[in-house]
Enzyme design. Structure first.
Site, PDB file in Angstrom:
ATOM      1  CG  HIS A  63      -0.301   0.098   2.532  1.00  0.00           C
ATOM      2  ND1 HIS A  63       0.502  -0.897   3.062  1.00  0.00           N
ATOM      3  CD2 HIS A  63      -0.336   1.076   3.484  1.00  0.00           C
ATOM      4  CE1 HIS A  63       0.922  -0.545   4.258  1.00  0.00           C
ATOM      5  NE2 HIS A  63       0.432   0.652   4.527  1.00  0.00           N
ATOM      6  CG  HIS A  65      -0.046   4.369   4.935  1.00  0.00           C
ATOM      7  ND1 HIS A  65      -0.864   3.511   5.653  1.00  0.00           N
ATOM      8  CD2 HIS A  65      -0.806   5.475   4.685  1.00  0.00           C
ATOM      9  CE1 HIS A  65      -2.049   4.078   5.831  1.00  0.00           C
ATOM     10  NE2 HIS A  65      -2.039   5.266   5.252  1.00  0.00           N
ATOM     11  CG  ASP A  67       5.121   2.746   7.222  1.00  0.00           C
ATOM     12  OD1 ASP A  67       4.225   3.109   6.448  1.00  0.00           O
ATOM     13  OD2 ASP A  67       4.891   2.020   8.215  1.00  0.00           O
ATOM     14  CG  HIS A 269       4.064  -2.394  10.659  1.00  0.00           C
ATOM     15  ND1 HIS A 269       3.265  -1.604  11.443  1.00  0.00           N
ATOM     16  CD2 HIS A 269       4.279  -1.689   9.521  1.00  0.00           C
ATOM     17  CE1 HIS A 269       2.990  -0.479  10.814  1.00  0.00           C
ATOM     18  NE2 HIS A 269       3.595  -0.503   9.633  1.00  0.00           N
TER      19      HIS A 269
END
Length: 313
Positions: A63, A65, A67, A269
């Site tokens: 995705h 984002h 990071d 994460h």
């Protein structure tokens, strides 16, 4: 047998800390590296690791984002500075084509090697020579994908006794039959692999969740995986915050692993709030025993599923 290693290049979430970079995971199979996510600083992590970024042929982004993708511009430009000639394939959710158009035109950079961008969606099955990539949409508040790398079936076990009875001499012809290639004996007899080999055997299955809340569909998606790499951003005392921001707790990850009957769970994460992951690990192990919270640069070898007998009978 193609050796498979997981390389945890970045195991943290949101922003880098002194102990963890943001998300990126490599799967090394033989001479190829498949990269899943490419957070800020991934090329630096690759330089410190035991793998080369020039071995990367395919990148899968979960995705958009930062990071999980902000390492792409630097990595792509560095590959060019090192005279990359091979094409680079980049896969991700809808919007990837527009994003990559911006990335490859940053500053005065113009790519001199081919960058092939492919947008994918849930339930897609992407075929490669020796493995497939299966895709699942997960629950993160923005379009986000999980990926499963599933190796193709391997040839069945080699029946040495049967081969000798059919007149196949030990040596190179054994190897050809084991690889699924028909052979012709000196007397003209054609020996087909199915005359010697047992039933086909499973390869390995590696599942990567991306960022997601606890999501029931992950259970069937990860079923019987040899390894599940699942995000576990928080401990369970922060369940409400996890859900609010579209993340899982380590308990969530462990419960998915248990219900999916995976062999081993790797939790990644990790939130920057945790400077030590020992308490997170203890909590996860209450629900699923075979769990690891890897550190950056940790490498783990994933073995082929064991057969009841030796490969050569």
């Amino acid at each position: 047998m193609t050796q498979m290693q997981l390389i945890f290049l970045g195991t943290g979430g949101s922003w880098p800390t002194i102990k963890r970079n943001v998300t990126s995971i490599g799967i090394k199979r033989g001479g190829e590296v498949v990269l899943f996510d490419c957070g800020e600083g991934t090329q630096r992590q690759l330089q410190k690791s035991q793998i080369s970024y020039m071995q990367i042929q395919k990148i899968f982004i979960t995705h958009f984002h930062g990071d999980h993708f902000l390492g792409l511009p630097g990595l792509i430009q560095t590959m060019q500075l090192n005279n990359r000639k091979d094409p680079l394939f980049i896969y991700g959710p809808k919007g990837l084509s527009e994003l990559m158009e911006q990335i490859v035109n940053l500053g005065y950079f113009k790519p001199t090697y081919q960058i092939i961008v492919k947008e994918v969606e849930s339930n897609d099955l992407i075929h490669f020579d020796s493995f497939d990539i299966k895709v699942l949409s997960v629950s993160h508040g923005v379009p986000t994908l999980a990926y499963a790398l599933i190796e193709h079936l391997r040839p069945g076990k080699f029946n040495k006794k049967k081969a000798l009875e059919l007149g196949v001499p030990e040596g190179p012809l054994f190897s050809k039959l084991q690889k699924g290639t028909s052979i012709t004996l000196e007397n003209g007899t054609i020996i087909k692999p199915e005359m010697i080999l047992g039933p086909s055997r499973l390869g390995r299955k590696i599942v990567y969740s991306g960022d997601t809340r606890y999501y029931e569909d992950m259970i069937s998606f990860a079923e019987n995986a040899d390894a599940l790499i699942h995000e576990g951003t928080f401990d369970s005392s922060l369940q409400d915050i996890a859900y609010q921001y579209g993340h899982s707790t380590v308990k969530d990850a462990a419960e998915i692993a248990k219900k999916a009957n995976v062999k081993i769970l790797f939790i990644t994460h990790v939130s920057p709030r945790y400077l030590d992951h020992k308490d997170l690990l203890k909590e996860a192990q209450k629900f699923f025993k075979n769990v690891i919270i890897p550190k950056d640069f940790q490498m783990e070898t994933i073995q082929l599923p064991k057969s009841k007998n030796n490969d050569i009978e």
